[in-house]
Design an enzyme around this catalytic site. Structure first.
Site, PDB file in Angstrom:
ATOM      1  N   LYS A 186       0.868  -1.182   0.000  1.00 13.58           N
ATOM      2  CA  LYS A 186       0.000   0.000   0.000  1.00 13.58           C
ATOM      3  C   LYS A 186       0.903   1.230   0.000  1.00 13.58           C
ATOM      4  O   LYS A 186       1.301   1.732   1.045  1.00 13.58           O
ATOM      5  CB  LYS A 186      -0.918  -0.010   1.231  1.00 13.58           C
ATOM      6  CG  LYS A 186      -2.244   0.749   1.045  1.00 13.58           C
ATOM      7  CD  LYS A 186      -2.047   2.254   0.883  1.00 13.58           C
ATOM      8  CE  LYS A 186      -1.577   2.865   2.182  1.00 13.58           C
ATOM      9  NZ  LYS A 186      -1.283   4.344   2.001  1.00 13.58           N
ATOM     10  N   GLU A 263       8.038   1.609  12.023  1.00 14.01           N
ATOM     11  CA  GLU A 263       9.082   2.638  11.978  1.00 14.01           C
ATOM     12  C   GLU A 263       8.351   3.961  11.938  1.00 14.01           C
ATOM     13  O   GLU A 263       7.852   4.386  10.904  1.00 14.01           O
ATOM     14  CB  GLU A 263       9.978   2.417  10.753  1.00 14.01           C
ATOM     15  CG  GLU A 263      11.260   3.226  10.798  1.00 14.01           C
ATOM     16  CD  GLU A 263      11.185   4.456   9.928  1.00 14.01           C
ATOM     17  OE1 GLU A 263      11.035   5.555  10.507  1.00 14.01           O
ATOM     18  OE2 GLU A 263      11.280   4.334   8.700  1.00 14.01           O
ATOM     19  N   LEU A 264       8.284   4.605  13.124  1.00 17.41           N
ATOM     20  CA  LEU A 264       7.384   5.739  13.311  1.00 17.41           C
ATOM     21  C   LEU A 264       8.161   7.061  13.427  1.00 17.41           C
ATOM     22  O   LEU A 264       9.280   7.171  12.970  1.00 17.41           O
ATOM     23  CB  LEU A 264       6.507   5.479  14.533  1.00 17.41           C
ATOM     24  CG  LEU A 264       5.776   4.123  14.518  1.00 17.41           C
ATOM     25  CD1 LEU A 264       4.979   3.921  15.796  1.00 17.41           C
ATOM     26  CD2 LEU A 264       4.877   4.001  13.289  1.00 17.41           C
ATOM     27  N   CYS A 297      12.466  10.763   8.346  1.00 19.33           N
ATOM     28  CA  CYS A 297      12.122  10.415   9.725  1.00 19.33           C
ATOM     29  C   CYS A 297      13.299  10.590  10.673  1.00 19.33           C
ATOM     30  O   CYS A 297      13.105  10.691  11.892  1.00 19.33           O
ATOM     31  CB  CYS A 297      11.597   8.980   9.790  1.00 19.33           C
ATOM     32  SG  CYS A 297      12.691   7.777   9.027  1.00 19.33           S
ATOM     33  N   GLU A 397       8.199  16.784  15.076  1.00 13.57           N
ATOM     34  CA  GLU A 397       8.979  16.836  13.846  1.00 13.57           C
ATOM     35  C   GLU A 397       8.495  18.019  13.006  1.00 13.57           C
ATOM     36  O   GLU A 397       7.297  18.187  12.806  1.00 13.57           O
ATOM     37  CB  GLU A 397       8.782  15.563  13.024  1.00 13.57           C
ATOM     38  CG  GLU A 397       9.389  14.312  13.597  1.00 13.57           C
ATOM     39  CD  GLU A 397       9.125  13.119  12.697  1.00 13.57           C
ATOM     40  OE1 GLU A 397      10.071  12.656  12.043  1.00 13.57           O
ATOM     41  OE2 GLU A 397       7.978  12.654  12.645  1.00 13.57           O
TER      42      GLU A 397
END
Length: 495
Positions: A186, A263-264, A297, A397
């Protein structure tokens, strides 16, 4: 503008505008579509199927059917297919880079680097495919023998972000396919073309029908994600994205205890000690902060500089950032491209305004603009000095080309400030003191540390974080383990 549409690529079949299920290019069941826009020009460059839960279910079933046979294919053959896929990426690097630049905005040079990076994961996991060994376990009971074998977990759903749409796909599916899992991809709705081009190459490399499936959606992301999470046929889900969405996926996967790797979000500290080489630190900061226009990230989000070197580093950084060319990624010499969507521009403005309201000095930039009259999502390379720890940039962020500089006096102080954060993905240390390097690297509450450099990624190195930056690792020898289960076999050898 030259090269402003995907029609200029040489290998025409790499430009696809359909989803991919069970070996066929397909429209959405509903017939709905969405547009993909160039973030530099705001031109529509493609129209793709707006798929939903029903389409996702078809992809899951196709992957599950394929898994029944794909899991039995020898690891050596899977390895050959992965190596061939890697080779095809490099053979078509110019076309892939152009597609990536057009949908994401990053400069062509950087896009070529991402394609090479993506290919490296395929090559790496080709080697790892034949290294998934079990073991013989010594037993206390002399009448038994115990051994373990590694087996693929099953259908793997791979949810990729828009900031690295090629590399994040290959890092996930390369490991999954190497392990013997079939996959449902996706890609982000903003950047699906890169993933679809990878499907073309994976098919050309020889992967069997059904082990690769792609769902395209921009507006139905929530229902597609929920379908993947709640399906019992999907045994593993890998996601790269925000902490907020990661937590939601955990909740949705809890009903069937699906295996997850997440993986945030990150909020990387970049620490410049007074013994650092200023030129090295500035160049590392440029790479860690401005790569992909600050949309990574592990981007350097909080730049901590020790008092003794603060003014010298700041002055050198300002002069260096002034040389960075901003514009469309297809223009020669551009280092900073557009942000990928308008929400990112507004967030950058909010962070700059908040910092100034708390006493920060604006040394450079600070607003959106249109280089060369381009209408896209551009933001000036920005430097803010003397930041307050109460600022938004301390907690969130920024995901934009905005440098936030904080002063510190002692090693103990900066470690406390760096670790005072809910997330822990990447970090950077600038120092020539080896003892300090070890102390600080071991004390930072993060998954990755870069020392005297501005990059944290390599296919051989495990990538991932701690705290609310998620769990699991991608890349490295650990990456393939995320798609394997260990089965124990106990044997009675008594007469």
């Amino acid at each position: 503008m030259a090269f402003s549409t995907p029609s200029t690529i040489k290998r025409k079949d790499l430009f696809q505008q359909k989803g991919f299920i069970a070996g066929s290019w397909v429209d959405s069941i509903s017939g709905a579509t969405f547009d993909v826009k160039n973030p530099a020009t705001l031109e529509t460059i493609a129209t793709l199927p707006e798929m939903n839960a029903a389409d996702a279910q078809k992809a899951i079933e196709a992957a599950n059917e394929s898994f029944k046979t794909y899991k039995k294919i020898p690891a050596r053959q899977r390895s050959r297919w992965l190596r061939r896929w890697s080779d095809l990426c490099l053979e078509n690097i110019d076309d892939l880079a152009l597609l990536l630049t057009l949908e994401n905005g990053k400069p062509l040079t950087e896009a070529r680097g991402e394609v090479a990076y993506a290919a490296s994961f395929l090559e790496w996991f080709a080697g790892q495919a034949e290294q998934t060994h079990g073991e013989v376990v010594p037993t206390a009971n002399t009448k038994q023998r115990i051994l373990t074998v590694k087996e693929p977990i099953g259908v793997a759903a791979c949810l990729a972000p828009w900031n690295f749409p090629i590399a994040m796909i290959t890092r996930k599916v390369g490991a999954a396919l190497a392990a013997g899992c079939s996959t449902v991809w996706k890609p982000a709705g903003e950047t699906p073309l890169s993933a679809l081009a990878q499907v073309v190459l994976a098919q050309a490399a020889g992967f069997p029908t059904g082990c690769v499936n792609v769902i395209t959606t921009l507006n139905n992301v929530a229902e597609v994600g929920e379908t993947l999470c709640q399906s019992k046929l999907v045994r593993k889900l890998s996601f790269t994205g925000s902490t907020r969405i990661g937590k939601l996926l955990v909740q949705q996967c809890s009903s069937n205890l699906k295996k997850l790797s997440l993986e945030l979000g990150g909020n990387s500290p970049f620490i410049v000690f007074d013994d650092a080489k200023v030129e090295t630190a500035v160049e590392a900061c440029i790479m860690a902060k401005f790569r992909n226009s600050g949309q990574t990230c592990v981007t350097a989000n909080r730049i901590f500089v020790q008092d003794e070197i603060y003014d010298r580093f700041t002055e050198a950084l300002v002069e260096r950032v002034k040389t960075l060319k901003v514009g469309s990624g297809i223009e020669d010499g551009v280092f900073v491209g557009p942000l990928t969507h308008d929400r990112a521009v507004q967030k950058a403005l909010d962070h700059v305004n908040d910092a100034q309201s708390r006493g920060a000095s604006l040394l450079l930039g600070g607003s959106s603009f249109q280089p060369g009259n381009l209408p896209g999502y551009f933001f000036q390379p920005t430097i803010l000095s003397n930041m307050s720890t109460e600022s938004l940039t301390t907690r969130e962020e920024t995901f934009a080309p905005v440098v936030a500089l904080y002063r510190f006096k002692t090693e103990e102080e900066v470690l406390e400030k760096a670790n005072n954060c809910d997330v822990g993905l990447g970090s950077f240390i600038m120092t020539e003191n080896v003892s300090r390097m070890w102390r600080v690297a071991e004390s930072l509450e993060v998954g990755m540390v870069g020392v005297n450099l501005g990059l944290l990624s390599a296919c051989e190195s495990p990538f991932g974080g701690v705290k609310e930056s998620g769990y699991g690792r991608e890349g490295g020898r650990q990456g393939i383990e995320e798609y394997l289960i260990t089965k124990s076999i106990l044997i009675n050898v008594a007469e």
